[in-house]
Design a protein around this motif. Sequence first.
Motif, PDB file in Angstrom:
ATOM      1  N   VAL A  41      50.086  33.942   8.206  1.00 32.15           N
ATOM      2  CA  VAL A  41      50.743  34.968   8.809  1.00 32.15           C
ATOM      3  C   VAL A  41      49.901  35.658   9.763  1.00 32.15           C
ATOM      4  O   VAL A  41      48.596  35.910   9.863  1.00 32.15           O
ATOM      5  N   ARG A  42      50.476  35.805  11.061  1.00 39.66           N
ATOM      6  CA  ARG A  42      49.686  36.370  12.236  1.00 39.66           C
ATOM      7  C   ARG A  42      50.667  37.158  12.930  1.00 39.66           C
ATOM      8  O   ARG A  42      51.787  37.116  13.148  1.00 39.66           O
ATOM      9  N   VAL A  43      50.216  38.569  13.224  1.00 38.11           N
ATOM     10  CA  VAL A  43      50.894  39.551  13.883  1.00 38.11           C
ATOM     11  C   VAL A  43      51.079  39.014  15.471  1.00 38.11           C
ATOM     12  O   VAL A  43      49.801  38.875  16.036  1.00 38.11           O
ATOM     13  N   ALA A  44      52.154  38.837  15.914  1.00 35.32           N
ATOM     14  CA  ALA A  44      52.379  38.533  17.342  1.00 35.32           C
ATOM     15  C   ALA A  44      52.952  39.796  18.172  1.00 35.32           C
ATOM     16  O   ALA A  44      53.051  40.829  17.707  1.00 35.32           O
ATOM     17  N   ASP A  45      53.057  39.539  19.513  1.00 38.90           N
ATOM     18  CA  ASP A  45      53.437  40.781  20.291  1.00 38.90           C
ATOM     19  C   ASP A  45      55.089  40.874  20.256  1.00 38.90           C
ATOM     20  O   ASP A  45      55.308  42.155  20.243  1.00 38.90           O
ATOM     21  N   SER A  46      55.680  40.006  19.857  1.00 35.07           N
ATOM     22  CA  SER A  46      57.075  40.187  19.569  1.00 35.07           C
ATOM     23  C   SER A  46      57.742  38.884  18.787  1.00 35.07           C
ATOM     24  O   SER A  46      57.112  37.895  18.688  1.00 35.07           O
ATOM     25  N   GLY A  47      59.032  39.331  18.170  1.00 37.64           N
ATOM     26  CA  GLY A  47      59.840  38.105  17.825  1.00 37.64           C
ATOM     27  C   GLY A  47      59.374  37.736  16.170  1.00 37.64           C
ATOM     28  O   GLY A  47      58.502  38.490  15.717  1.00 37.64           O
ATOM     29  N   LEU A  48      59.973  36.636  15.833  1.00 33.01           N
ATOM     30  CA  LEU A  48      59.794  36.112  14.331  1.00 33.01           C
ATOM     31  C   LEU A  48      59.726  34.654  14.598  1.00 33.01           C
ATOM     32  O   LEU A  48      60.901  34.145  15.089  1.00 33.01           O
ATOM     33  N   ASN A  49      58.701  34.016  14.335  1.00 33.89           N
ATOM     34  CA  ASN A  49      58.542  32.501  14.421  1.00 33.89           C
ATOM     35  C   ASN A  49      58.135  31.937  13.161  1.00 33.89           C
ATOM     36  O   ASN A  49      56.997  32.352  12.609  1.00 33.89           O
ATOM     37  N   ILE A  50      59.075  31.079  12.446  1.00 30.74           N
ATOM     38  CA  ILE A  50      58.477  30.455  11.301  1.00 30.74           C
ATOM     39  C   ILE A  50      58.360  28.915  11.137  1.00 30.74           C
ATOM     40  O   ILE A  50      59.532  28.365  11.588  1.00 30.74           O
ATOM     41  N   ASP A  51      57.433  28.510  10.630  1.00 32.02           N
ATOM     42  CA  ASP A  51      57.287  27.061  10.356  1.00 32.02           C
ATOM     43  C   ASP A  51      57.209  26.649   9.098  1.00 32.02           C
ATOM     44  O   ASP A  51      56.259  27.402   8.410  1.00 32.02           O
ATOM     45  N   ILE A  52      58.001  25.640   8.634  1.00 29.36           N
ATOM     46  CA  ILE A  52      57.648  25.246   7.018  1.00 29.36           C
ATOM     47  C   ILE A  52      57.736  23.791   7.166  1.00 29.36           C
ATOM     48  O   ILE A  52      58.258  22.943   7.556  1.00 29.36           O
ATOM     49  N   ALA A  53      56.412  23.381   6.271  1.00 32.03           N
ATOM     50  CA  ALA A  53      56.339  22.276   5.946  1.00 32.03           C
ATOM     51  C   ALA A  53      56.568  22.018   4.578  1.00 32.03           C
ATOM     52  O   ALA A  53      55.989  23.099   3.671  1.00 32.03           O
ATOM     53  N   GLY A  54      56.952  20.820   4.112  1.00 29.18           N
ATOM     54  CA  GLY A  54      57.124  20.339   2.445  1.00 29.18           C
ATOM     55  C   GLY A  54      58.069  20.898   1.964  1.00 29.18           C
ATOM     56  O   GLY A  54      59.187  20.800   2.541  1.00 29.18           O
ATOM     57  N   GLU A  55      57.923  21.688   0.625  1.00 28.64           N
ATOM     58  CA  GLU A  55      59.281  21.857  -0.150  1.00 28.64           C
ATOM     59  C   GLU A  55      60.172  22.946   0.714  1.00 28.64           C
ATOM     60  O   GLU A  55      59.522  23.810   1.105  1.00 28.64           O
ATOM     61  N   GLY A  56      61.307  22.590   0.766  1.00 26.67           N
ATOM     62  CA  GLY A  56      62.316  23.549   1.506  1.00 26.67           C
ATOM     63  C   GLY A  56      62.403  23.292   2.786  1.00 26.67           C
ATOM     64  O   GLY A  56      62.911  24.084   3.619  1.00 26.67           O
ATOM     65  N   SER A  57      61.489  22.501   3.536  1.00 25.75           N
ATOM     66  CA  SER A  57      61.301  22.492   4.698  1.00 25.75           C
ATOM     67  C   SER A  57      62.692  22.002   5.812  1.00 25.75           C
ATOM     68  O   SER A  57      62.997  22.593   6.598  1.00 25.75           O
TER      69      SER A  57
END
Length: 308
Positions: A41-57
């Motif tokens: 998890v990283r705090v960013a300037d704006s928005g929401l970005n999610i990257d998923i690998a493996g189960e549930g990707s």
Amino acid sequence: MAGPAFRAAAVRVRVPATSANLGPGFDSLGLSLGLYDDVVVRVADSGLNIDIAGEGSETLPRDESHLLVRALRTAFDALGGQPRGLEIVCANRIPHGRGLGSSSAAIVAAVVAARAVTIGGDARLDDAALLELATEIEGHPDNVAPCLLGGFTIAWTESGAGRAIRLDAADSVVPVVFVPGKPVLTEMARGLLPRSVPHVDAAANAGRAALLVEALTRRPELLLPATEDRLHQEYRAPAMPESAALVERLRADGVPAMISGAGPTVLALVEDGTADKVARLAGEGWAANRLALDADGASVLPLGSQSV
């Protein structure tokens, strides 16, 4: 009151799979297993970005409806305020919908990451408050407790708040999980449970659950009688007949086997010398895995300490 400040660098959290109930310990006993999801998890300037690998990707949402994001939002509210933006990377290894605590892992990863990325987070949310928050999000503490604390846990709620104590399982105990190809929804499994049970069954389970604490920590030779259950597995069997049959077959062979959580995974707790042999007993349609006992629970692996 001013909102919290956040670290600029990413924080990595590793969370273990868990098995709850462990036979007679319905909604109270849990075990932390050596199979892990990693969340960055990283705090960013704006928005929401999610990257998923493996189960549930291929199936999990990549927006505010994701359980991990909802738990992060709840945790940030408890910590005093939301960050401007979030970047999240998930490496998922815990099977979903199989009774191995994937939902609890997401919740625990979220609350631990939110605290870790918040400057002064430890002072705002101590470990007891973290367990309470995770329990509030999940609804019950039996999986979040071993995920957070590691080891073998006894969990309960007191005045609506999640509580737990942690014990060490005996070193000679080896978990073997038999994971089927198809999931079972926890809600459906819970829906099969009766509103009341015979007093004699409740009394039997109380005795076996107490025995299980001794068997799992100091007397593994007692695990077969200690894992006998009358409260939930038989009622849930129609939703997972193959799992119920495997439990019955293993127990008939003297293997302490049980449904993991709400199923349909089957968990066997065996001695080191017989684990590989037991893992070969399931037959086709099952992925059998010998796992380690996890002693650490959720772990924070910081990737930096600057603030924004």
